[in-house]
Design a protein around this motif. Sequence first.
Motif, PDB file in Angstrom:
ATOM      1  N   VAL A 263     -60.824  66.216  31.064  1.00  0.00           N
ATOM      2  CA  VAL A 263     -61.405  65.369  32.114  1.00  0.00           C
ATOM      3  C   VAL A 263     -60.311  64.825  33.022  1.00  0.00           C
ATOM      4  O   VAL A 263     -60.444  64.828  34.264  1.00  0.00           O
ATOM      5  N   GLU A 264     -59.208  64.367  32.453  1.00  0.00           N
ATOM      6  CA  GLU A 264     -58.116  63.845  33.270  1.00  0.00           C
ATOM      7  C   GLU A 264     -57.494  64.940  34.127  1.00  0.00           C
ATOM      8  O   GLU A 264     -57.139  64.704  35.293  1.00  0.00           O
ATOM      9  N   SER A 265     -57.364  66.130  33.559  1.00  0.00           N
ATOM     10  CA  SER A 265     -56.791  67.244  34.340  1.00  0.00           C
ATOM     11  C   SER A 265     -57.708  67.615  35.502  1.00  0.00           C
ATOM     12  O   SER A 265     -57.229  67.935  36.614  1.00  0.00           O
ATOM     13  N   ARG A 266     -59.021  67.581  35.266  1.00  0.00           N
ATOM     14  CA  ARG A 266     -59.953  67.904  36.346  1.00  0.00           C
ATOM     15  C   ARG A 266     -59.875  66.863  37.455  1.00  0.00           C
ATOM     16  O   ARG A 266     -59.856  67.197  38.657  1.00  0.00           O
ATOM     17  N   ALA A 267     -59.841  65.582  37.077  1.00  0.00           N
ATOM     18  CA  ALA A 267     -59.740  64.527  38.082  1.00  0.00           C
ATOM     19  C   ALA A 267     -58.432  64.652  38.867  1.00  0.00           C
ATOM     20  O   ALA A 267     -58.398  64.459  40.100  1.00  0.00           O
ATOM     21  N   ALA A 274     -57.808  67.126  47.394  1.00  0.00           N
ATOM     22  CA  ALA A 274     -58.044  66.235  48.529  1.00  0.00           C
ATOM     23  C   ALA A 274     -56.748  65.979  49.296  1.00  0.00           C
ATOM     24  O   ALA A 274     -56.723  65.991  50.547  1.00  0.00           O
ATOM     25  N   GLN A 275     -55.660  65.748  48.555  1.00  0.00           N
ATOM     26  CA  GLN A 275     -54.363  65.563  49.209  1.00  0.00           C
ATOM     27  C   GLN A 275     -53.944  66.811  49.974  1.00  0.00           C
ATOM     28  O   GLN A 275     -53.342  66.726  51.054  1.00  0.00           O
ATOM     29  N   HIS A 276     -54.263  67.963  49.427  1.00  0.00           N
ATOM     30  CA  HIS A 276     -53.903  69.228  50.085  1.00  0.00           C
ATOM     31  C   HIS A 276     -54.651  69.368  51.412  1.00  0.00           C
ATOM     32  O   HIS A 276     -54.058  69.800  52.426  1.00  0.00           O
ATOM     33  N   GLN A 277     -55.908  68.995  51.442  1.00  0.00           N
ATOM     34  CA  GLN A 277     -56.678  69.079  52.679  1.00  0.00           C
ATOM     35  C   GLN A 277     -56.133  68.103  53.721  1.00  0.00           C
ATOM     36  O   GLN A 277     -56.060  68.426  54.920  1.00  0.00           O
ATOM     37  N   GLU A 278     -55.755  66.919  53.308  1.00  0.00           N
ATOM     38  CA  GLU A 278     -55.142  65.957  54.230  1.00  0.00           C
ATOM     39  C   GLU A 278     -53.826  66.498  54.783  1.00  0.00           C
ATOM     40  O   GLU A 278     -53.503  66.337  55.963  1.00  0.00           O
ATOM     41  N   PRO A 317     -62.430  70.024  58.591  1.00  0.00           N
ATOM     42  CA  PRO A 317     -63.671  69.857  57.790  1.00  0.00           C
ATOM     43  C   PRO A 317     -63.327  69.821  56.287  1.00  0.00           C
ATOM     44  O   PRO A 317     -62.647  70.713  55.785  1.00  0.00           O
ATOM     45  N   ARG A 318     -63.753  68.774  55.676  1.00  0.00           N
ATOM     46  CA  ARG A 318     -63.427  68.612  54.257  1.00  0.00           C
ATOM     47  C   ARG A 318     -64.379  69.442  53.378  1.00  0.00           C
ATOM     48  O   ARG A 318     -65.583  69.517  53.636  1.00  0.00           O
ATOM     49  N   ILE A 319     -63.773  70.058  52.320  1.00  0.00           N
ATOM     50  CA  ILE A 319     -64.553  70.790  51.308  1.00  0.00           C
ATOM     51  C   ILE A 319     -64.646  69.901  50.077  1.00  0.00           C
ATOM     52  O   ILE A 319     -63.634  69.494  49.510  1.00  0.00           O
ATOM     53  N   LYS A 320     -65.847  69.564  49.715  1.00  0.00           N
ATOM     54  CA  LYS A 320     -66.058  68.729  48.522  1.00  0.00           C
ATOM     55  C   LYS A 320     -66.492  69.608  47.349  1.00  0.00           C
ATOM     56  O   LYS A 320     -67.577  70.202  47.405  1.00  0.00           O
ATOM     57  N   PRO A 321     -65.634  69.754  46.320  1.00  0.00           N
ATOM     58  CA  PRO A 321     -66.012  70.580  45.153  1.00  0.00           C
ATOM     59  C   PRO A 321     -67.273  70.027  44.480  1.00  0.00           C
ATOM     60  O   PRO A 321     -67.454  68.816  44.357  1.00  0.00           O
ATOM     61  N   LYS A 322     -68.123  70.947  44.097  1.00  0.00           N
ATOM     62  CA  LYS A 322     -69.360  70.559  43.418  1.00  0.00           C
ATOM     63  C   LYS A 322     -69.110  70.478  41.908  1.00  0.00           C
ATOM     64  O   LYS A 322     -68.707  71.451  41.298  1.00  0.00           O
ATOM     65  N   ILE A 323     -69.328  69.299  41.336  1.00  0.00           N
ATOM     66  CA  ILE A 323     -69.123  69.077  39.893  1.00  0.00           C
ATOM     67  C   ILE A 323     -70.478  68.997  39.221  1.00  0.00           C
ATOM     68  O   ILE A 323     -71.294  68.124  39.558  1.00  0.00           O
ATOM     69  N   THR A 324     -70.715  69.937  38.326  1.00  0.00           N
ATOM     70  CA  THR A 324     -71.979  69.945  37.589  1.00  0.00           C
ATOM     71  C   THR A 324     -71.787  69.205  36.266  1.00  0.00           C
ATOM     72  O   THR A 324     -70.950  69.578  35.432  1.00  0.00           O
TER      73      THR A 324
END
Length: 376
Positions: A263-267, A274-278, A317-324
């Motif tokens: 979980v920590e690695s995913r976060a 997000a930093q990469h897109q910025e 344009p930001r890409i928001k990963p979909k977390i299921t």
Amino acid sequence: MINIANSSSVSNFRAAVSGGVDDLHGLRKALNDAETEHAWFKDKHKLIRAARMPHGGAHIFRVSLLVFLFMVETGMNAIFLATGNEQGYFGGILVAAAFSFANIGIALLVSIFCARLVTHRSWFVKSIGALFIAGYAALAVTINLGLAHYREVSESLAEGAGTIVMDRLWENTAGLEDVNSWLLFIVGLLFGIFAFIDGWFVLDPYPGYAGVEKRRNAARENYRDSKAELVEKLQEVRDEHNETVKDIIKGLGARQREHRAIVESRAKLLALFAQHQEQLERACNKLISIYREANVEAREDPATVPKYFTSQRYVLPRIKPKITSDGEWGDKELSDSIRKAQEQLNEQVRLIGEECGKSIAAYEELDRLHPDKTHG
């Protein structure tokens, strides 16, 4: 894993107990029969004392004494018989060893198997034992007198000494002429008496009592050792189950730590994305800025510079990963599940301990089914 460990341990316990009870039942019955025989023998012969059995150092001492008597008597007789023997000291040793073997061996056999009949309750058996003792006494005197006569005859004859000895024993039994011959006779008789006394203490003085005691002790030891071995096997099954449970509990803790790490690695990965897109947006605006500055400098009329060159910046344009999260456990849910599993495992350890106690109690039940019937 929990269900497999639990069912396997219970099955192993039941299989071990079933086979162990069958084995111990026969051994306990054999012990009960031996104890019944022991009690019957004591009642029949009015015995209230425990049987005397050879043990440890005392038994070794008696055996050592017999060997010592044989060697000393052989050596002393060889010195007396070496004179006149055509083979010298070696020949004297052979003859002396034969006489010593007969003297000590007969004393030992009579004291072990015949003389103890005098302690029997039956007067008829007592009389037989007394006859054996009287017969041994006469035989011991004859053997040692024969040795003494042989010593005197062998000094002067190389052949035919045996026939002459028999004649002298028949015609003049006590006709020894040399004091050394009398000394040889007395020493041999004493050694025979020592061997007789030593043999008397090899077994219990009452005929048959030692055999009954030995059979009972052997059955008791066999039962005790088999029972201890079966109990040890049950404890091994219990300990093996507990070790498996400990490994499962350790694995649960490791899986919880692994879940947290995932979980920590995913976060962290999402934050890096997000930093990469910025960073990409900043790079794009930097490149556009360089282009616009070059474009403005190349124009002759400043009025032709587009307003958006200074008022607009590029927005990536930001890409928001979909977390299921369907079916995904949270840390609290996982902790609760592990806690319940650990409680289940600890309860199973307690139940396995109780099952082990019940299994051992099943072995102890045989002692109540076949109680000790020995009166003393």
